[in-house]
Design a protein around this motif. Structure first.
Motif: not given
Length: 432
Positions: A387-389, A393-397
């Motif tokens: 999800g980091l690319g 939700p990870y980019l929202l975190h």
């Protein structure tokens, strides 16, 4: 930021200013519409794949809702920030650069036209964050929005568990909790629960909310996290909170007390409930399956062994569904390598390193502790979750972490109009 954490609870001072769409916010707060936009971004990142719901929802309908929420978020953010006032920062700059390898690799259409669609989605997602950066002032306003929105998602999960326990804990997932009203997987639910638990705990320690409001969020979220049997989320919560609270122990007596009691309780639990904790972590799996990370290593080895051209090594094969050979990759770094190549890995690594470096250089504070928790959680989860690319939700975190580390805007003092020479006293005329 003081007050209730619950959705619909009494708003704090930061929520009241500029309530109307397009209204100019006061220096101490943000418009209420910003919270609506954040909720739409959260809805967009929920995804369309997951467990079977009580009422079958066509995937096309779910995708229409999630993509429509992103378009709505971008449109609202644009209306709210018509003058395009933004706050430049390393996080958004690197995230924008990540679009370059995404477009280059997706243009070859190796992953089909869906890759270009995902590039458009990522561009709208990043553009919305740029528009919202105007209100990134280093305060925990976006922490409150984050907790409220994900608690609303968890409320729907709890409602599905009450309405249909069989559908919410199906045998297909080994009796783990899933979304019965909206298709959510156990890792997703565990992630949302762990993140808002950690943020709520830090707000209590920072005296930015009362214990009763925090308990309403923390207690049911802990129950849902336990029902998901999600090891990654649990470890991310424990390690992330340890690092965040550790950054406060020298300046906060509440953090020192919480840290001491947590260590004592963890020691007692480890001794008295060792067998139960081990059974919870194993989830009925064999030691071999557990050591191979539930079969993930086989997919990872196959992905790394696959032949690639120089272009594919540098820029990947284009944005896809984070799978390889029909199986989920479940690793952010390998997913980025597959879809955006070594260039994407370098940019994602730069995002984590820059945010972590800025957080470490800041003096101890609640904002710094919340940022450390979110950054460390995403770094830990990246090993077994993708999800980091891409918009996730990870980019929202990490966006919340960036908002916490942003320097507050300094208002420019109004310029003093020049006084006509004829109105000046004689001594002033002589000097001029």
């Amino acid at each position: 930021m003081d007050g209730n954490l619950m959705p619909g609870g009494p708003p704090g001072a930061s929520d009241t200013a500029g309530a109307r769409l397009g209204a100019e916010p006061h220096s101490a707060g943000t418009p209420r519409t910003v919270g609506v936009i954040w909720g739409l971004l959260v809805l967009n990142t929920l995804g369309s794949a997951g467990a079977q719901t009580i009422i079958p929802l066509p995937r096309s309908l779910i995708q229409l809702v999630t993509m429509g929420s992103l378009v709505g978020a971008f449109a609202l953010a644009l209306v709210l920030n018509l003058r395009l006032r933004i706050q430049a920062g390393a996080y958004l700059f690197l995230l924008t650069l990540l679009l370059v390898p995404s477009v280059i690799s997706s243009a070859h259409l190796e992953s089909g036209f869906g890759a270009l669609f995902r590039c458009t989605r990522l561009a709208l997602f990043v553009g919305t964050l740029w528009l919202l950066s105007r209100w990134w002032d280093g305060g925990p306003t976006f922490v409150r929005h984050h907790i409220r929105m994900y608690f609303a998602v968890l409320t729907s999960v709890a409602a599905g568990l009450v309405v249909s326990p069989g559908a919410a804990m199906p045998d297909l997932y080994g009796g783990r909790l899933v979304g019965a009203l909206w298709p959510l997987t156990p890792p997703q639910i565990g992630q949302y629960a762990a993140v808002i638990i950690g943020l709520a705990v830090l707000l209590v320690l920072g005296h930015r909310t009362d214990r009763a409001s925090a308990a309403v969020v923390i207690v049911p979220s802990l129950v849902l996290l336990a029902l998901t049997h999600t090891r990654t989320a649990t470890l991310g919560l424990v390690i992330g909170l340890a690092l965040a609270i550790g950054s406060l122990v020298l300046t906060s007596a509440a953090a020192r007390r919480f840290f001491t009691w947590t260590v004592l309780c963890a020691t007692v639990a480890a001794v008295g409930f060792n067998s139960a904790l081990q059974a919870w972590f194993l989830r009925g799996q064999s030691q071999e399956n557990f050591s191979s990370l539930t079969g993930r290593e086989k997919v990872w080895d196959a992905l790394l062994a696959a032949p690639r051209t120089t272009s594919e090594q540098l820029f990947g094969v284009g944005l896809g569904d984070k799978s390889f050979g029909g199986l989920p990759i479940d690793n952010s770094w390998l997913a980025v390598y597959n879809e955006q190549g070594l260039t994407g890995i370098a940019l994602v690594a730069a995002i984590i390193i820059v945010l972590a470096g800025v957080a470490l250089l800041r003096p101890p504070s609640l904002s710094r502790a919340c940022a450390i928790f979110l950054i460390s959680y995403c770094a830990i989860a990246s090993y077994t979750e993708a999800g980091l690319g891409d918009a996730s939700p990870y980019l929202l975190h990490l966006a919340v972490a960036a908002s916490l580390l942003a320097a507050p805007a300094v208002p420019t003092p109004p310029s003093t109009p020049a006084v006509p020479r004829r109105h000046l006293p004689r001594w002033a005329k002589d000097r001029r």
